[in-house]
Design a protein around this motif. Structure first.
Motif, PDB file in Angstrom:
ATOM      1  N   THR A  88      62.045  78.740 -30.469  1.00  0.00           N
ATOM      2  CA  THR A  88      60.841  79.128 -29.736  1.00  0.00           C
ATOM      3  C   THR A  88      59.876  77.958 -29.632  1.00  0.00           C
ATOM      4  OG1 THR A  88      61.038  81.427 -30.432  1.00  0.00           O
ATOM      5  CG2 THR A  88      58.869  80.702 -29.717  1.00  0.00           C
ATOM      6  N   ILE A  89      59.626  77.284 -30.746  1.00  0.00           N
ATOM      7  CA  ILE A  89      58.688  76.159 -30.752  1.00  0.00           C
ATOM      8  C   ILE A  89      59.195  75.039 -29.844  1.00  0.00           C
ATOM      9  CG2 ILE A  89      57.650  74.359 -32.175  1.00  0.00           C
ATOM     10  CD1 ILE A  89      56.471  77.148 -32.658  1.00  0.00           C
ATOM     11  N   VAL A  90      60.477  74.724 -29.939  1.00  0.00           N
ATOM     12  CA  VAL A  90      61.035  73.629 -29.151  1.00  0.00           C
ATOM     13  C   VAL A  90      61.024  73.960 -27.664  1.00  0.00           C
ATOM     14  CG1 VAL A  90      63.160  72.350 -28.662  1.00  0.00           C
ATOM     15  CG2 VAL A  90      62.429  72.689 -31.035  1.00  0.00           C
ATOM     16  N   GLN A  91      61.486  75.146 -27.304  1.00  0.00           N
ATOM     17  CA  GLN A  91      61.559  75.490 -25.884  1.00  0.00           C
ATOM     18  C   GLN A  91      60.168  75.657 -25.267  1.00  0.00           C
ATOM     19  OE1 GLN A  91      64.784  78.300 -24.631  1.00  0.00           O
ATOM     20  NE2 GLN A  91      65.228  78.393 -26.818  1.00  0.00           N
ATOM     21  N   LEU A  92      59.232  76.226 -26.015  1.00  0.00           N
ATOM     22  CA  LEU A  92      57.863  76.337 -25.521  1.00  0.00           C
ATOM     23  C   LEU A  92      57.278  74.949 -25.279  1.00  0.00           C
ATOM     24  CD1 LEU A  92      55.258  77.959 -24.919  1.00  0.00           C
ATOM     25  CD2 LEU A  92      54.749  77.843 -27.371  1.00  0.00           C
ATOM     26  N   SER A  93      57.479  74.048 -26.214  1.00  0.00           N
ATOM     27  CA  SER A  93      56.939  72.692 -26.091  1.00  0.00           C
ATOM     28  C   SER A  93      57.540  71.966 -24.895  1.00  0.00           C
ATOM     29  CB  SER A  93      57.216  71.903 -27.374  1.00  0.00           C
ATOM     30  OG  SER A  93      56.658  72.544 -28.498  1.00  0.00           O
ATOM     31  N   GLN A  94      58.834  72.089 -24.724  1.00  0.00           N
ATOM     32  CA  GLN A  94      59.483  71.439 -23.588  1.00  0.00           C
ATOM     33  C   GLN A  94      58.955  71.996 -22.268  1.00  0.00           C
ATOM     34  OE1 GLN A  94      63.503  72.367 -24.771  1.00  0.00           O
ATOM     35  NE2 GLN A  94      63.808  70.382 -25.759  1.00  0.00           N
ATOM     36  N   MET A  95      58.733  73.309 -22.224  1.00  0.00           N
ATOM     37  CA  MET A  95      58.182  73.930 -21.026  1.00  0.00           C
ATOM     38  C   MET A  95      56.780  73.419 -20.731  1.00  0.00           C
ATOM     39  SD  MET A  95      57.213  77.925 -20.318  1.00  0.00           S
ATOM     40  CE  MET A  95      55.613  77.695 -21.139  1.00  0.00           C
TER      41      MET A  95
END
Length: 284
Positions: free
Chosen positions: A139-146
């Motif tokens: 969640t943290i990684v994908q949110l940040s990439q978005m």
């Protein structure tokens, strides 16, 4: 290295008759963190109790962007973050569910809503994560990439515990989006009180070990303390006490810190400048 002093604030950082925004850039703080954006199960963004983005459209106060631009343009403030989450909130659970359901492409509601926020308030530099319960790395990684794809320039983490989780998130993002995560705003109060005497061993040392040589772990961590607060303003710390802690952290290589919470500074009738000075003078 340039020293930084950040201030978290809630209601006073939103437009209104009692807003602190018109004078915030005269307080000596260098970073303003607007707390907190809550993500609802349908993806709507709510600032505390005020809806600000729904279905890809900004619906908050239309003057907020200009007011924040003035905060950043004139005076001491040079960075503005919006913080997601907080204790006993469901924001990161909702984000996880929305990502699992819709992904993070430009057609997803999360993307549309955070894009609408930045389009309306382009002065926002980044998003701060106050995840105190979900702790899901994907969640943290994908949110940040978005958020990076949308155009947010940085992400910060605001942990109070679970250093291994946050360090793992950082190292994962360094592999895909190097430099996107710019620091840890480390809570050293309330549930994070054990960090008060454990910044070096609990956070700096393991972060330094996990990162490549040449990485300055101490400069990456900004400890935070709670100003005077509570009934009769008998809890928390005055500016003099806070300056003492930062004087000690200077020896660990710390170059910045934050104060929680502007709302309490107002309620207790204290001077915001004294708290900004406490951080900067302590580290000088």
């Amino acid at each position: 290295m340039k020293l930084t002093a950040s201030i978290y604030g809630g209601g006073p950082f939103y437009p209104g008759p009692s807003s602190a925004l018109p004078t915030l850039n005269q307080t000596g703080f260098t970073t303003v963190v607007c707390w907190a954006v809550h993500v609802k199960s349908n993806g709507d963004l709510v600032y505390n109790d005020t809806p600000i983005v729904s279905n890809g459209t900004y619906i908050g106060d239309s003057s907020w962007g200009a007011m924040l631009e003035n905060v950043k343009q004139y005076g001491s403030v040079n960075r503005i973050l919006f913080s997601i989450g907080g204790w006993e909130t469901n924001d990161f659970y909702h984000i996880m569910s929305l990502i699992q359901r819709d992904g993070t492409s430009s057609s997803s509601i999360l993307y549309k809503n955070f894009e609408a926020l930045l389009r309306e308030i382009p002065v926002i530099d980044g998003i701060d994560y106050d995840d105190e319960g979900n702790y899901d790395q994907n969640t943290i990684v994908q949110l940040s990439q978005m958020l990076s794809t949308i155009g947010y320039k940085e992400v910060t983490f605001c942990p109070y515990t679970n250093s291994s989780f946050w360090i793992d998130c950082l190292t994962a993002l360094e592999g895909t989006n190097p430099g996107l995560v710019t620091g840890f705003n480390l809570q050293c109060y309330a549930g994070g009180a054990p960090n008060l005497y454990n910044v070096q061993q609990g956070w700096i040392d393991p972060l330094q070990k996990a990162m490549p040589s040449g990485f300055d772990a101490a400069a990456f961590i900004d400890p935070g303390l709670w100003c005077k607060n509570g009934t009769g303003c008998t809890q928390g710390m005055d500016a003099s006490t806070i300056q003492g802690y930062f004087s000690g952290w200077k020896n660990d290589g710390i170059t910045g810190g934050f104060i929680w919470l502007y709302d309490d500074i107002e309620k207790c009738g204290n001077d915001p400048q004294s708290y900004a000075d406490a951080i900067l003078n302590g580290l000088s």
